[in-house]
Structures are given as C-alpha cells and as structure tokens.
Design a protein around this motif. Structure first.
Motif, PDB file in Angstrom:
ATOM      1  N   UNK A 149     -39.246  76.129 -91.555  1.00 19.39           N
ATOM      2  CA  UNK A 149     -39.123  76.673 -92.848  1.00 19.39           C
ATOM      3  C   UNK A 149     -39.096  78.376 -92.477  1.00 19.39           C
ATOM      4  N   UNK A 150     -39.200  78.818 -91.172  1.00 18.11           N
ATOM      5  CA  UNK A 150     -39.287  80.042 -90.938  1.00 18.11           C
ATOM      6  C   UNK A 150     -37.635  80.471 -90.667  1.00 18.11           C
ATOM      7  N   UNK A 151     -37.297  81.697 -91.417  1.00 20.18           N
ATOM      8  CA  UNK A 151     -35.727  82.098 -90.962  1.00 20.18           C
ATOM      9  C   UNK A 151     -35.813  82.492 -89.584  1.00 20.18           C
ATOM     10  N   UNK A 152     -34.260  82.902 -89.216  1.00 20.29           N
ATOM     11  CA  UNK A 152     -33.832  83.269 -87.957  1.00 20.29           C
ATOM     12  C   UNK A 152     -33.032  84.449 -88.001  1.00 20.29           C
ATOM     13  N   UNK A 153     -33.636  85.676 -87.357  1.00 21.42           N
ATOM     14  CA  UNK A 153     -32.737  86.803 -87.499  1.00 21.42           C
ATOM     15  C   UNK A 153     -31.478  86.610 -86.652  1.00 21.42           C
ATOM     16  N   UNK A 154     -30.248  87.127 -87.238  1.00 22.48           N
ATOM     17  CA  UNK A 154     -29.150  87.051 -86.505  1.00 22.48           C
ATOM     18  C   UNK A 154     -28.150  87.963 -86.889  1.00 22.48           C
ATOM     19  N   UNK A 155     -27.041  88.235 -86.050  1.00 26.84           N
ATOM     20  CA  UNK A 155     -25.934  89.047 -86.288  1.00 26.84           C
ATOM     21  C   UNK A 155     -24.556  88.315 -86.556  1.00 26.84           C
ATOM     22  N   UNK A 156     -23.809  88.479 -87.397  1.00 27.21           N
ATOM     23  CA  UNK A 156     -22.543  87.796 -87.399  1.00 27.21           C
ATOM     24  C   UNK A 156     -21.448  88.572 -87.216  1.00 27.21           C
ATOM     25  N   UNK A 157     -20.469  87.958 -86.533  1.00 27.84           N
ATOM     26  CA  UNK A 157     -19.352  88.880 -86.126  1.00 27.84           C
ATOM     27  C   UNK A 157     -18.237  88.398 -87.218  1.00 27.84           C
ATOM     28  N   UNK A 158     -17.709  89.303 -87.931  1.00 31.63           N
ATOM     29  CA  UNK A 158     -16.830  88.993 -89.084  1.00 31.63           C
ATOM     30  C   UNK A 158     -15.327  89.546 -88.693  1.00 31.63           C
ATOM     31  N   UNK A 159     -14.341  88.789 -89.193  1.00 30.08           N
ATOM     32  CA  UNK A 159     -13.052  89.634 -89.088  1.00 30.08           C
ATOM     33  C   UNK A 159     -12.827  90.235 -90.486  1.00 30.08           C
ATOM     34  N   UNK A 160     -11.853  91.147 -90.560  1.00 29.15           N
ATOM     35  CA  UNK A 160     -11.402  91.949 -91.681  1.00 29.15           C
ATOM     36  C   UNK A 160     -11.539  91.067 -92.916  1.00 29.15           C
ATOM     37  N   UNK A 161     -11.039  89.782 -92.821  1.00 22.61           N
ATOM     38  CA  UNK A 161     -11.016  88.847 -94.087  1.00 22.61           C
ATOM     39  C   UNK A 161     -12.440  88.552 -94.508  1.00 22.61           C
ATOM     40  N   UNK A 162     -13.397  88.564 -93.612  1.00 18.15           N
ATOM     41  CA  UNK A 162     -14.923  87.976 -93.879  1.00 18.15           C
ATOM     42  C   UNK A 162     -14.834  86.781 -93.407  1.00 18.15           C
ATOM     43  N   UNK A 163     -14.230  86.366 -92.431  1.00 13.62           N
ATOM     44  CA  UNK A 163     -14.676  84.892 -91.855  1.00 13.62           C
ATOM     45  C   UNK A 163     -15.500  85.198 -90.531  1.00 13.62           C
ATOM     46  N   UNK A 164     -16.478  84.440 -90.628  1.00 16.57           N
ATOM     47  CA  UNK A 164     -17.307  84.563 -89.365  1.00 16.57           C
ATOM     48  C   UNK A 164     -16.767  84.052 -88.058  1.00 16.57           C
ATOM     49  N   UNK A 165     -16.680  84.884 -86.973  1.00  9.99           N
ATOM     50  CA  UNK A 165     -16.183  84.473 -85.712  1.00  9.99           C
ATOM     51  C   UNK A 165     -17.233  83.877 -84.835  1.00  9.99           C
ATOM     52  N   UNK A 166     -18.369  84.631 -84.781  1.00 11.89           N
ATOM     53  CA  UNK A 166     -19.283  84.476 -83.746  1.00 11.89           C
ATOM     54  C   UNK A 166     -20.712  84.730 -84.336  1.00 11.89           C
ATOM     55  N   UNK A 167     -21.773  84.184 -83.817  1.00 10.86           N
ATOM     56  CA  UNK A 167     -23.259  84.608 -84.283  1.00 10.86           C
ATOM     57  C   UNK A 167     -23.893  84.792 -82.851  1.00 10.86           C
ATOM     58  N   UNK A 168     -24.980  85.736 -83.386  1.00 12.61           N
ATOM     59  CA  UNK A 168     -25.838  86.014 -82.225  1.00 12.61           C
ATOM     60  C   UNK A 168     -27.188  86.063 -82.619  1.00 12.61           C
ATOM     61  N   UNK A 169     -28.012  85.360 -82.079  1.00 15.16           N
ATOM     62  CA  UNK A 169     -29.420  84.972 -82.425  1.00 15.16           C
ATOM     63  C   UNK A 169     -30.360  86.065 -81.984  1.00 15.16           C
TER      64      UNK A 169
END
Length: 171
Positions: A149-169
């Motif tokens: 039930x606990x969320x995880x903080x992350x960073x999303x790498x997005x391309x200019x169109x808004x598509x998620x390319x990669x994630x970093x926990x």
C-alpha cells in the motif's frame, strides 16, 4: 498358608492346573508359528509401496511424467536466465541508458538510443512521480507484499511527445 516346592499358594494351585490344561502343546505352538512365517513371506509388507504391483506401462508412464516435468522446469529456468521479467529485450536496452544513471528502460533499445542521441534538438524531460509499489514486480525488481500500500518515489524519463522511455526508482 501352605507352600509347596514351587512356592505357589494353595488357593492358586487349582487355577494354575486349569491354565496348564488349557495351554496348547509345544507342537501346536510350532505349527502356528510356521504357518505365520509362511503367510508373511507370501504377502506384501505393510510399508512396501504399491507400485511394485503396478503393470510395467503404468510405471513407465509415471517415469515419463516426472521426466517431462523436470524438462519443463529446466526450460523455464533457462528462459528466465536469458530474458528476465521487466528486461524488455534483455540486457541490450539497459546498455542504451547512460552507465550508472539508474534508469530502467521501458521501450525498445533503438527508440531509447535515438532519443538520447538526438541531444538538444529533441529534449528529454525528467518528471518526478509516485508509483504503486506493485509496479516494482512488473519491472523485475524485488517486491515486498507487506508494504504494497506504500507508494514508491520515482523519476520518469519522457520524450517530447510525453511517452515514458525509462524509469528510475528513488526509494
């Protein structure tokens, strides 16, 4: 009390004599024992497995089923070693991200490499986010169900169109 040579009280002597008359002779004991031994040799022991009595084709079927299960388990292990869950196309997509960046690619290797190689002309955005902890399992990372039930903080790498390319926990 009156005692004889065998030290049996007088009031027990009649019972002792009647018991001696009712006991079988030594020949009868030996015959019963011989019959029991012969019966035990012909019957299957109590703890023996029943598969000895099974026909040959049934034993062969059991062995082939076990071999099939072992082969399937071996193939599954080999597939997991070659392409772990959440790895996309194996370790190739991970090589496209900068070494030591901690990003886990979510798109094919070519798309991620082209986006990163474009440089300033096609900007890559980093977006902070909170993900459900169960997403860790989908990425092939360790997942503790007790803290689902606990969320995880992350960073999303997005391309200019808004598509998620990669994630970093980050946690």
């Amino acid at each position: 009390m009156n005692h004889d040579d065998d030290a049996t009280p007088a009031w027990l002597r009649p019972a002792r004599e009647e018991l001696a008359r009712r006991q079988p002779a030594a020949e009868q004991d030996a015959a019963v024992l011989a019959r029991l031994v012969a019966l035990q040799r012909t019957q299957r022991p109590r703890g023996a497995p029943a598969s000895r009595d099974a026909p040959g084709w049934l034993r062969g079927l059991a062995w082939s089923g076990g071999a099939l299960g072992a082969t399937a388990a071996l193939l599954l292990c080999a597939m997991l070693l070659l392409d772990p869950p959440g790895g996309g196309s194996g370790g190739q997509a991970r090589a496209a991200t900068p070494a030591g960046s901690g990003f886990i690619p979510l798109v094919p290797e070519g798309e991620l490499r082209d986006t990163l190689a474009a440089g300033r002309s096609a900007a890559v955005w980093l977006q902070p986010a909170e993900l459900p902890r169960e997403r860790l399992a989908l990425l092939g990372l360790p997942f503790d169900a007790a803290r689902a039930d606990e969320p995880v903080r992350a960073e999303l790498m997005l391309n200019p169109s808004g598509r998620v390319l990669a994630v970093r926990i980050l946690n």
